[in-house]
Design a protein around this motif. Structure first.
Motif, short mmCIF file in Angstrom:
data_model
loop_
_atom_site.label_atom_id
_atom_site.label_comp_id
_atom_site.label_asym_id
_atom_site.label_seq_id
_atom_site.Cartn_x
_atom_site.Cartn_y
_atom_site.Cartn_z
N LEU A 6 16.68 9.62 -5.72
CA LEU A 6 16.06 8.32 -5.98
C LEU A 6 17.00 7.44 -6.78
O LEU A 6 17.15 6.25 -6.50
CB LEU A 6 14.74 8.51 -6.74
CG LEU A 6 14.04 7.24 -7.22
CD1 LEU A 6 13.73 6.34 -6.05
CD2 LEU A 6 12.80 7.59 -7.98
N HIS A 25 9.95 6.68 -5.80
CA HIS A 25 8.80 7.27 -6.47
C HIS A 25 9.24 7.90 -7.78
O HIS A 25 10.33 8.47 -7.86
CB HIS A 25 8.14 8.34 -5.59
CG HIS A 25 7.44 7.80 -4.38
ND1 HIS A 25 8.12 7.43 -3.23
CD2 HIS A 25 6.12 7.57 -4.14
CE1 HIS A 25 7.24 7.01 -2.33
NE2 HIS A 25 6.03 7.07 -2.86
N LYS A 27 7.82 10.55 -10.95
CA LYS A 27 6.80 11.53 -11.32
C LYS A 27 6.16 11.09 -12.63
O LYS A 27 6.79 11.09 -13.69
CB LYS A 27 7.45 12.91 -11.47
CG LYS A 27 6.50 13.99 -11.92
CD LYS A 27 5.39 14.23 -10.91
CE LYS A 27 4.50 15.40 -11.34
NZ LYS A 27 3.32 15.53 -10.46
N SER A 32 2.88 10.67 -7.92
CA SER A 32 4.20 10.29 -7.43
C SER A 32 4.12 8.79 -7.26
O SER A 32 3.71 8.29 -6.21
CB SER A 32 4.53 11.00 -6.11
OG SER A 32 5.78 10.58 -5.61
N MET A 33 4.48 8.07 -8.30
CA MET A 33 4.18 6.63 -8.39
C MET A 33 5.26 5.82 -7.68
O MET A 33 6.44 5.88 -8.03
CB MET A 33 4.08 6.20 -9.85
CG MET A 33 3.53 4.81 -10.07
SD MET A 33 3.30 4.49 -11.85
CE MET A 33 2.30 3.00 -11.77
N TYR A 34 4.84 5.06 -6.69
CA TYR A 34 5.75 4.23 -5.93
C TYR A 34 6.05 2.94 -6.69
O TYR A 34 5.18 2.36 -7.34
CB TYR A 34 5.12 3.87 -4.58
CG TYR A 34 5.96 2.93 -3.73
CD1 TYR A 34 7.01 3.42 -2.96
CD2 TYR A 34 5.69 1.57 -3.70
CE1 TYR A 34 7.78 2.56 -2.17
CE2 TYR A 34 6.44 0.71 -2.92
CZ TYR A 34 7.49 1.21 -2.16
OH TYR A 34 8.25 0.36 -1.39
N TYR A 35 7.30 2.50 -6.60
CA TYR A 35 7.66 1.21 -7.17
C TYR A 35 8.84 0.63 -6.42
O TYR A 35 9.60 1.33 -5.76
CB TYR A 35 7.97 1.33 -8.66
CG TYR A 35 9.22 2.13 -8.98
CD1 TYR A 35 10.42 1.49 -9.26
CD2 TYR A 35 9.18 3.52 -9.01
CE1 TYR A 35 11.57 2.22 -9.54
CE2 TYR A 35 10.32 4.26 -9.30
CZ TYR A 35 11.51 3.60 -9.57
OH TYR A 35 12.64 4.33 -9.85
N PRO A 74 5.28 -1.81 -9.39
CA PRO A 74 4.69 -0.51 -9.06
C PRO A 74 3.42 -0.66 -8.25
O PRO A 74 2.81 -1.74 -8.22
CB PRO A 74 4.38 0.08 -10.44
CG PRO A 74 4.10 -1.11 -11.30
CD PRO A 74 4.94 -2.24 -10.76
N GLN A 77 -2.20 4.23 -8.99
CA GLN A 77 -2.90 5.37 -8.40
C GLN A 77 -3.83 4.93 -7.28
O GLN A 77 -4.61 3.99 -7.44
CB GLN A 77 -3.70 6.09 -9.48
CG GLN A 77 -4.57 7.23 -8.96
CD GLN A 77 -5.47 7.81 -10.03
OE1 GLN A 77 -5.13 7.81 -11.21
NE2 GLN A 77 -6.63 8.31 -9.64
N HIS A 81 1.53 2.91 -1.45
CA HIS A 81 2.33 4.11 -1.24
C HIS A 81 2.06 5.22 -2.25
O HIS A 81 2.61 6.32 -2.14
CB HIS A 81 3.83 3.76 -1.35
CG HIS A 81 4.32 2.75 -0.38
ND1 HIS A 81 4.03 1.40 -0.48
CD2 HIS A 81 5.11 2.87 0.71
CE1 HIS A 81 4.62 0.74 0.50
NE2 HIS A 81 5.29 1.60 1.23
N THR A 82 1.24 4.94 -3.28
CA THR A 82 0.96 5.94 -4.33
C THR A 82 -0.34 6.66 -4.01
O THR A 82 -1.40 6.04 -3.92
CB THR A 82 0.85 5.26 -5.71
OG1 THR A 82 2.06 4.56 -5.99
CG2 THR A 82 0.61 6.31 -6.79
#
Length: 276
Positions: A6, A25, A27, A32-35, A74, A77, A81-82
């Protein structure tokens, strides 16, 4: 730790404190937080609305912000994409998740623009993690649940997963890692809204970040409520605009074809954010 792959994808190099551009992403607890990261300059965190994605809230204006700022966007939740996690959604939890992301990115203090649900997250971020927030723009906000227009509150109480507008549903299904989680999103959002009591005048009065509140004429809460909120936050400014909930951002459900309102509104917001 964020995966090495990443870091490479975002343009990191050893010793470089901030990403240049890209998506990935991180952690964050069970997430697994998308941004996404766009542009360059002083960091600007943008926080999307409830049930939305980065693109449905900010797609029309993101290039304007990225032309002047390092934009960090971001997806919370259960949004975009998260993937969802086995826990409720709340403004406080989403603020803590966002703070953890900012610390992983090592971007230091950021300006923050939150829209609707994202504005609630932005307030909690400024209260719980003030050391991370420089300037604050709150779009289409309310600070007590009882200030929501009665007809909207009644509709929220009746909302089901099938109530999600098709624009949001399509955007979610296009990118969600677990499309079946869509059934949980609306109930969790509504539970957060209906259990939210609000922020006290003392809490609002403790916000130290220079603040601009942006509200449309036909928005979730009446203008009188937002005027009171502006008076409760020290040195806050109010920008009242024509149109509906999010039309000043060109938001996917509220955009007015051919309108120059997003151009004017983003210009005013950037003037505020760029002030010395």
């Amino acid at each position: 730790m964020i995966a090495i792959s990443l870091l490479s994808g975002l343009g990191f190099a050893p010793g470089l404190a901030a990403p240049l551009t890209g998506a990935g992403h991180a952690k964050i607890g069970p997430l697994s937080m998308y941004y996404e990261v766009h542009g360059a300059g002083k960091p600007l965190l943008i926080l999307h609305g409830g049930g939305s994605t980065i693109q449905t809230t900010f797609g029309a204006v993101l290039p304007t912000f990225a032309a002047q700022r390092l934009v960090i966007a971001p997806e919370q939740q259960a949004h975009g994409h998260t993937a969802d996690a086995d826990r409720p959604l709340s403004f406080g939890q989403m603020a803590d998740d966002t703070a953890a992301l900012l610390r992983q990115l090592h971007v230091g203090k950021v300006d923050v623009l939150g829209f609707s649900n994202g504005a609630g997250v932005a307030i909690e971020l400024s209260l719980r993690h003030p050391e991370l927030v420089d300037r604050l723009v709150l779009g289409s906000i309310y600070f007590r649940r009882d200030a929501i227009r009665p007809e909207l509150l009644a509709a929220f109480r009746q909302a089901t997963p099938d109530s999600m507008p098709e624009t949001y549903r399509t955007a979610y299904l296009d990118v969600a890692p677990n499309p079946g989680d869509l059934a949980n999103l609306t109930p969790k959002l509504i539970d957060n809204l209906l259990t939210f009591e609000g922020w006290s005048d003392a809490q609002l009065g403790s916000i130290t970040a220079p603040t601009m509140i942006v509200q449309a004429h036909d928005d979730v809460a009446p203008l009188e409520h937002v005027v009171a909120m502006t008076r409760a936050i020290p040195n806050a400014q109010l920008l009242a605009l024509p149109g509906g909930h999010g039309s000043y951002l060109g938001e996917a459900m509220a955009a007015i074809p051919g309108s120059r309102l997003p151009t004017y509104a983003t210009g005013i917001m950037l003037d505020f954010l760029n002030a010395k």
